[in-house]
Enzyme design. Structure first.
Site, PDB file in Angstrom:
ATOM      1  N   HIS A 121      37.283  15.771   2.923  1.00  0.00           N
ATOM      2  CA  HIS A 121      37.640  17.165   3.202  1.00  0.00           C
ATOM      3  C   HIS A 121      37.379  17.578   4.636  1.00  0.00           C
ATOM      4  CE1 HIS A 121      38.149  18.689  -1.118  1.00  0.00           C
ATOM      5  NE2 HIS A 121      39.298  18.606  -0.499  1.00  0.00           N
ATOM      6  N   CYS A 144      58.996   7.134  -1.028  1.00  0.00           N
ATOM      7  CA  CYS A 144      57.913   8.123  -1.054  1.00  0.00           C
ATOM      8  C   CYS A 144      56.579   7.524  -0.660  1.00  0.00           C
ATOM      9  CB  CYS A 144      57.823   8.792  -2.426  1.00  0.00           C
ATOM     10  SG  CYS A 144      57.423   7.649  -3.749  1.00  0.00           S
TER      11      CYS A 144
HETATM   12  C1  PEP Z   1      53.350   4.055  -3.375  1.00  0.00           C
HETATM   13  O1  PEP Z   1      52.805   3.163  -4.033  1.00  0.00           O
HETATM   14  O2  PEP Z   1      53.965   3.866  -2.312  1.00  0.00           O
HETATM   15  C2  PEP Z   1      53.276   5.455  -3.848  1.00  0.00           C
HETATM   16  C3  PEP Z   1      53.959   6.415  -3.257  1.00  0.00           C
HETATM   17  O3  PEP Z   1      52.462   5.745  -4.878  1.00  0.00           O
HETATM   18  P1  PEP Z   1      50.844   5.830  -4.777  1.00  0.00           P
HETATM   19  O4  PEP Z   1      50.477   5.829  -3.318  1.00  0.00           O
HETATM   20  O5  PEP Z   1      50.470   7.086  -5.465  1.00  0.00           O
HETATM   21  O6  PEP Z   1      50.429   4.584  -5.494  1.00  0.00           O
END
Ligand code: PEP
Ligand code: MG
Length: 600
Positions: free
Chosen positions: A200, A528
């Site tokens: 944090h 993502c």
């Molecule tokens: C990933 O694995 O790239 C992802 C976006 O999921 P996490 O980071 O939550 O495993």
């Protein structure tokens, strides 16, 4: 002589100033006096509070700590720092929470001194959290320690230590409340020997635009030795320290040349940030107008306003496992429905919100679920693999998502993490449809349809991309896990840095194959993982044919600006060369000239 220390970049920017060591090192005289005090009190009988007085003292101190923290949260909230205010609102609740207060009272009843009872209870609660192999949860351990230390200070009648001039904080881990209480302008930078990007104190620093580095091995020893040497040489001035939070570098006693280089970097960064922020109202697109929606990764509904402010065109990854953390039981169907509906309503019908089914288990253990310990948690029972376990995790979640869509009047988007096989997708479809049929048979609110996707983050799914693409509406590539599984390099192991760059051509070639598979079925591909928020990664990914990028709100300006500076023809060229490379460094070198345009 300048001492250079490597660290991990945690909050961008460059800062120089006097080192402020937290906690302050006791002077030799203070250490000697403490030693004498301990010797003389050995065997002496301390005036003891009665049990009733001791319990009253602990309870009163906990409530005063909660009041102070609430006041701090209110001040931050009035100053428009709502995210930061949330941290202290949560700390205020921890101060009187059973895990801390009841435990401390239990220890007092067993005869322990109030200060020790609070310290031990806070340590026990923090250790429980820190034991969970999850960066975010472990970072919350620092909050509990911080709250415990505050109650302890109140019991001892002490004030918190704060710097007396604008300084660079040097600590193992800086308690968040100390960070927030430092007067405006007195915290120029943060250098932590421990810590993490999600601690944090670091989140606060990032929110305030203060550069920070973490994981600087040997920092405290080097600062203490340099300070001692300066004192021995009769220098009254505090040690000067420079922090580069973009590169992950610390310089002790930087030379004039070093300072010149740092000033140059700071100017370039400031220019880039100003230019990038000026593009915020412009949707994601290349210089020649090819649209690439830029959407946000969020962890809780509280992250939605910041994502919207950063110009997010939707949510590409709602990591719902965070809804299960910091509590003793799973969130109910109704609680989940409210959380999903809140985010869907905030983004409205034209900005889709992709809700990822909880990626629980393995490394993101939730203690109260009682999942068995595993030798290789990253290769174990995780996410959809828990479908038939107790608590009905996924069924409850899917029912909540169907209902939230109906109540928010939007079509929900759901995606499953950690898909490895065709059978995994069939199970997802079956659970999804059962949840819908159940709600309909009970005449409960239920959306008309759900857009269904999967994360491609396990190599087997990448290899089966063409087949899996026939079964779902979209793919979202999780480069964090895809990289870890392709390179056989634990993503949390700090000693494997060179294997953990998702721009490695083996990851890129795998992504190219996934896009090819998706194209054959005509479904879109998003990314993502963290690579999407890295401007170099964003260019290569869009060059390869990725349709949408999903990243933390704080990264959206940077990738929007990077895309706006290149044409499709240039992206085609750079991604072709990136695919033909043999290491991540070469890929970064190919992209560097395009990123340099942002500072020209
Ligand atoms: C990933 O694995 O790239 C992802 C976006 O999921 P996490 O980071 O939550 O495993
Ligand atoms: Mg993942």
């Amino acid at each position: 002589m300048t001492i250079r220390i490597e660290a991990s970049a945690a909050a961008p920017g460059v800062a120089t100033g006097p080192a402020w060591r937290y906690p302050r090192r006791p002077t030799q005289e203070e250490t000697a006096a403490e030693h004498d005090r301990q010797q003389s009190s050995r065997g002496a009988v301390r005036p003891k509070l009665t049990e009733v007085q001791a319990i009253a003292a602990v309870t009163d101190a906990a409530h005063r700590a909660a009041d102070q923290l609430t006041a701090l949260a209110d001040r931050l909230s009035e100053a428009g720092r709502r995210d930061d205010a949330g941290i202290f609102g949560a700390q205020a609740m921890m101060a009187t929470d059973t895990a801390l207060l009841d435990e401390a009272i239990r220890r007092v009843r067993a005869g322990m001194d109030p200060v020790e009872a609070v310290a031990e209870s806070a340590t026990a609660a923090a250790e429980m959290l820190a034991a969970v192999d999850d960066e975010l949860l472990s970072a919350r351990a620092a909050d509990i320690r911080d709250v415990g230390a505050r109650i302890g200070r109140i019991l001892r009648g002490e004030q918190p230590e704060l710097p007396e001039r604008p300084s660079i904080a040097v600590a193992d881990d800086l308690p968040p409340s100390v960070t927030a209480e430092i007067p405006a302008g007195f915290l120029r930078g943060v250098a932590l020997a421990g810590g993490s990007r999600t601690a944090h104190a670091v989140i606060l620093a990032r929110g305030l635009g203060i550069p920070a580095v973490v994981g600087a091995a040997g920092l405290l020893e080097a600062v203490d030795a340099a300070t001692d040497a300066a004192v021995a040489a009769g220098s009254p001035a505090p040690l000067t320290i420079a922090v580069d939070g973009s590169r992950g570098e610390i310089l002790l006693e930087p030379s004039d040349d070093d300072l010149g280089i740092l000033r140059g970097r700071a100017d370039a960064l400031a220019k880039r940030t100003r230019r990038a922020a000026a593009l915020r109202d412009r949707p994601g697109a290349t210089a020649d107008g090819e649209r690439v929606p830029l959407v946000a990764n969020i962890g809780t509904p509280d992250d939605a306003p910041r994502a919207l402010e950063a110009g997010a065109e939707g949510v590409g990854l709602f990591r719902t496992e965070f809804l299960y953390m910091k509590r003793q039981t799973p969130p109910t169907e109704h609680e989940q429905m409210l959380a999903y509906r809140r985010v869907m309503t905030a983004f409205g019908p034209d900005r889709p919100v992709v809700i990822r089914l909880a990626d629980i288990g393995g490394d993101k253990g939730i203690p109260y679920l009682g999942l068995p310990a595993e030798a290789n948690p990253y290769l174990g029972g995780r996410a959809t693999r828990l479908a038939d376990r107790p608590h009905d995790l996924l069924r409850t979640q899917l029912r909540a998502i169907w209902q939230a869509g109906a109540l928010a009047e939007v079509t929900p988007h759901v995606m499953a993490p950690m898909v490895a096989t065709v059978a995994d997708v069939k199970l997802l479809q079956q659970l999804r449809d059962e949840a819908r049929d159940d709600l309909r048979s009970k005449k409960l609110p239920c959306a008309r349809k759900i857009v269904t996707g999967i994360m491609v983050e396990i190599p087997s799914a990448a290899i089966l991309a063409a087949e899996l693409a026939q079964m779902v509406d979209f793919f979202s590539i999780g480069t964090n896990d895809l990289m870890q599984y392709l390179m056989a390099a634990d993503r949390g192991n700090a000693s494997l840095g060179s294997l953990q760059d998702a721009l490695h051509p083996s990851v890129l070639r795998t992504i190219a194959g996934v896009i090819h598979g998706a194209d054959s079925a005509g479904i879109p591909v998003a990314v993502c993982g963290e690579l999407a928020g890295d401007p170099a990664g964003a260019l290569v990914l869009v060059g390869l044919g990725v349709d949408e990028l999903s990243a933390d709100a704080g990264s959206l300006d940077g990738i929007r600006a990077a895309l706006a500076a290149v044409t499709r023809a240039e992206l085609d060229d750079l991604s072709t060369r990136a695919l033909a490379s043999v290491d991540a460094e070469s890929v970064r070198a190919i992209v560097a000239p395009y990123l340099a345009r942002l500072t020209d």
